[in-house]
Design a protein around this motif. Sequence first.
Motif, PDB file in Angstrom:
ATOM      1  N   ILE A  55       2.405 -46.832 -17.883  1.00 23.97           N
ATOM      2  CA  ILE A  55       1.918 -48.019 -17.173  1.00 23.97           C
ATOM      3  C   ILE A  55       0.548 -47.742 -16.564  1.00 23.97           C
ATOM      4  O   ILE A  55      -0.355 -48.576 -16.614  1.00 23.97           O
ATOM      5  CB  ILE A  55       2.929 -48.487 -16.099  1.00 23.97           C
ATOM      6  CG1 ILE A  55       4.209 -49.006 -16.755  1.00 23.97           C
ATOM      7  CG2 ILE A  55       2.306 -49.520 -15.172  1.00 23.97           C
ATOM      8  CD1 ILE A  55       4.038 -50.256 -17.605  1.00 23.97           C
ATOM      9  N   ARG A  56       0.370 -46.542 -16.005  1.00 23.02           N
ATOM     10  CA  ARG A  56      -0.924 -46.167 -15.422  1.00 23.02           C
ATOM     11  C   ARG A  56      -2.032 -46.263 -16.477  1.00 23.02           C
ATOM     12  O   ARG A  56      -3.123 -46.769 -16.210  1.00 23.02           O
ATOM     13  CB  ARG A  56      -0.850 -44.756 -14.830  1.00 23.02           C
ATOM     14  CG  ARG A  56      -1.695 -44.575 -13.616  1.00 23.02           C
ATOM     15  CD  ARG A  56      -1.492 -43.275 -12.863  1.00 23.02           C
ATOM     16  NE  ARG A  56      -0.672 -42.236 -13.445  1.00 23.02           N
ATOM     17  CZ  ARG A  56       0.605 -41.986 -13.101  1.00 23.02           C
ATOM     18  NH1 ARG A  56       1.207 -42.716 -12.187  1.00 23.02           N
ATOM     19  NH2 ARG A  56       1.292 -41.004 -13.662  1.00 23.02           N
ATOM     20  N   ARG A  92      -0.082 -54.002 -11.103  1.00 20.76           N
ATOM     21  CA  ARG A  92       1.061 -53.852 -10.192  1.00 20.76           C
ATOM     22  C   ARG A  92       0.794 -54.718  -8.973  1.00 20.76           C
ATOM     23  O   ARG A  92      -0.312 -54.703  -8.436  1.00 20.76           O
ATOM     24  CB  ARG A  92       1.201 -52.409  -9.707  1.00 20.76           C
ATOM     25  CG  ARG A  92       1.590 -51.430 -10.758  1.00 20.76           C
ATOM     26  CD  ARG A  92       1.660 -50.034 -10.131  1.00 20.76           C
ATOM     27  NE  ARG A  92       1.532 -49.033 -11.163  1.00 20.76           N
ATOM     28  CZ  ARG A  92       2.446 -48.106 -11.411  1.00 20.76           C
ATOM     29  NH1 ARG A  92       3.533 -48.042 -10.674  1.00 20.76           N
ATOM     30  NH2 ARG A  92       2.263 -47.231 -12.370  1.00 20.76           N
ATOM     31  N   SER A 103       6.010 -44.564 -15.808  1.00 17.40           N
ATOM     32  CA  SER A 103       4.933 -44.686 -14.832  1.00 17.40           C
ATOM     33  C   SER A 103       3.610 -44.207 -15.415  1.00 17.40           C
ATOM     34  O   SER A 103       2.564 -44.834 -15.223  1.00 17.40           O
ATOM     35  CB  SER A 103       5.279 -43.903 -13.569  1.00 17.40           C
ATOM     36  OG  SER A 103       4.329 -44.124 -12.571  1.00 17.40           O
ATOM     37  N   ARG A 104       3.614 -43.090 -16.150  1.00 21.64           N
ATOM     38  CA  ARG A 104       2.400 -42.579 -16.800  1.00 21.64           C
ATOM     39  C   ARG A 104       1.876 -43.581 -17.829  1.00 21.64           C
ATOM     40  O   ARG A 104       0.668 -43.823 -17.919  1.00 21.64           O
ATOM     41  CB  ARG A 104       2.663 -41.228 -17.463  1.00 21.64           C
ATOM     42  CG  ARG A 104       2.731 -40.069 -16.482  1.00 21.64           C
ATOM     43  CD  ARG A 104       2.780 -38.733 -17.188  1.00 21.64           C
ATOM     44  NE  ARG A 104       3.963 -38.564 -18.028  1.00 21.64           N
ATOM     45  CZ  ARG A 104       5.172 -38.204 -17.588  1.00 21.64           C
ATOM     46  NH1 ARG A 104       5.363 -37.971 -16.304  1.00 21.64           N
ATOM     47  NH2 ARG A 104       6.183 -38.058 -18.411  1.00 21.64           N
ATOM     48  N   ARG A 132      10.180 -55.052 -12.245  1.00 25.06           N
ATOM     49  CA  ARG A 132      10.033 -53.784 -11.522  1.00 25.06           C
ATOM     50  C   ARG A 132      10.056 -52.627 -12.509  1.00 25.06           C
ATOM     51  O   ARG A 132      10.723 -52.667 -13.525  1.00 25.06           O
ATOM     52  CB  ARG A 132      11.159 -53.632 -10.507  1.00 25.06           C
ATOM     53  CG  ARG A 132      11.030 -54.605  -9.355  1.00 25.06           C
ATOM     54  CD  ARG A 132      12.225 -54.598  -8.463  1.00 25.06           C
ATOM     55  NE  ARG A 132      12.380 -53.292  -7.836  1.00 25.06           N
ATOM     56  CZ  ARG A 132      13.254 -53.035  -6.891  1.00 25.06           C
ATOM     57  NH1 ARG A 132      14.063 -53.976  -6.450  1.00 25.06           N
ATOM     58  NH2 ARG A 132      13.339 -51.839  -6.362  1.00 25.06           N
ATOM     59  N   LEU A 133       9.331 -51.572 -12.181  1.00 29.33           N
ATOM     60  CA  LEU A 133       9.250 -50.403 -13.032  1.00 29.33           C
ATOM     61  C   LEU A 133      10.637 -49.832 -13.306  1.00 29.33           C
ATOM     62  O   LEU A 133      10.957 -49.497 -14.445  1.00 29.33           O
ATOM     63  CB  LEU A 133       8.335 -49.342 -12.397  1.00 29.33           C
ATOM     64  CG  LEU A 133       8.073 -48.149 -13.304  1.00 29.33           C
ATOM     65  CD1 LEU A 133       6.588 -47.890 -13.423  1.00 29.33           C
ATOM     66  CD2 LEU A 133       8.778 -46.914 -12.811  1.00 29.33           C
ATOM     67  N   THR A 134      11.469 -49.726 -12.290  1.00 27.25           N
ATOM     68  CA  THR A 134      12.808 -49.156 -12.490  1.00 27.25           C
ATOM     69  C   THR A 134      13.643 -50.014 -13.435  1.00 27.25           C
ATOM     70  O   THR A 134      14.391 -49.486 -14.254  1.00 27.25           O
ATOM     71  CB  THR A 134      13.551 -48.989 -11.151  1.00 27.25           C
ATOM     72  OG1 THR A 134      13.537 -50.231 -10.452  1.00 27.25           O
ATOM     73  CG2 THR A 134      12.925 -47.912 -10.294  1.00 27.25           C
ATOM     74  N   GLU A 186      -2.823 -49.834 -17.014  1.00 24.38           N
ATOM     75  CA  GLU A 186      -3.607 -50.344 -15.882  1.00 24.38           C
ATOM     76  C   GLU A 186      -5.074 -49.965 -16.036  1.00 24.38           C
ATOM     77  O   GLU A 186      -5.968 -50.784 -15.797  1.00 24.38           O
ATOM     78  CB  GLU A 186      -3.075 -49.781 -14.560  1.00 24.38           C
ATOM     79  CG  GLU A 186      -1.774 -50.389 -14.105  1.00 24.38           C
ATOM     80  CD  GLU A 186      -1.279 -49.742 -12.823  1.00 24.38           C
ATOM     81  OE1 GLU A 186      -1.204 -50.466 -11.821  1.00 24.38           O
ATOM     82  OE2 GLU A 186      -0.993 -48.526 -12.829  1.00 24.38           O
ATOM     83  N   LYS A 208      11.653 -42.943 -15.386  1.00 24.02           N
ATOM     84  CA  LYS A 208      10.642 -43.612 -14.563  1.00 24.02           C
ATOM     85  C   LYS A 208       9.307 -42.874 -14.587  1.00 24.02           C
ATOM     86  O   LYS A 208       8.248 -43.498 -14.596  1.00 24.02           O
ATOM     87  CB  LYS A 208      11.143 -43.762 -13.123  1.00 24.02           C
ATOM     88  CG  LYS A 208      12.245 -44.780 -12.970  1.00 24.02           C
ATOM     89  CD  LYS A 208      12.589 -45.049 -11.532  1.00 24.02           C
ATOM     90  CE  LYS A 208      13.141 -43.817 -10.870  1.00 24.02           C
ATOM     91  NZ  LYS A 208      13.586 -44.056  -9.483  1.00 24.02           N
ATOM     92  N   GLY A 209       9.340 -41.543 -14.618  1.00 26.90           N
ATOM     93  CA  GLY A 209       8.107 -40.762 -14.642  1.00 26.90           C
ATOM     94  C   GLY A 209       7.301 -41.013 -15.913  1.00 26.90           C
ATOM     95  O   GLY A 209       6.089 -41.216 -15.864  1.00 26.90           O
ATOM     96  N   LEU A 211       5.472 -55.298 -12.113  1.00 27.17           N
ATOM     97  CA  LEU A 211       4.520 -55.087 -13.190  1.00 27.17           C
ATOM     98  C   LEU A 211       4.359 -56.375 -13.968  1.00 27.17           C
ATOM     99  O   LEU A 211       5.338 -57.080 -14.218  1.00 27.17           O
ATOM    100  CB  LEU A 211       5.024 -54.003 -14.148  1.00 27.17           C
ATOM    101  CG  LEU A 211       5.337 -52.650 -13.535  1.00 27.17           C
ATOM    102  CD1 LEU A 211       6.031 -51.762 -14.554  1.00 27.17           C
ATOM    103  CD2 LEU A 211       4.069 -51.998 -13.023  1.00 27.17           C
TER     104      LEU A 211
END
Length: 145
Positions: A74-75, A85, A71-72, A55-57, A78, A67-68, A97
């Motif tokens: 990981i995006r 995801r 998340s960027r 998990r991202l967290t 992707e 996390k922010g 993930l």
Amino acid sequence: MDEHLETLRAVEHELTALLRRGRAVSWEVAREVHQNLEPNAYGLLLWLRRCDSIRLTDLAGRLGIGKGTLSRQIRALEELGLVRRTPDPTDRRASQLSLTEEGRQRFDAARAARMDHIRRVLESWPDRDVAEFGRLLGQFNDAWS
């Protein structure tokens, strides 16, 4: 106390040299995985390869980043087709993930080249010294977090 301070300064000096080399290697390895990959992303791919799915967290906690920010990053992975995801089966609000097949293949190829380099650097060391080096690096990293 002066001897201890000098020892700590020597550790700082060697750690700085290691980190400087590590940054240079991260650029090289990142480019081997994908031409548009950011150097910091190699560490993310390493964790994803090790965990298979996370998990991202949980990943943010392990890496010690927000996390922010994660998340960027990981995006971007992707968009390059290296990470996917999937819905978390235990919590509909979260996602898991993992590396895509392409991400796994590219990472494994780049990692093999990196491992060959590490192997060459350490080939003249006795096995017990290599094991102790790994243990001490792990202990250092655990204490740092």
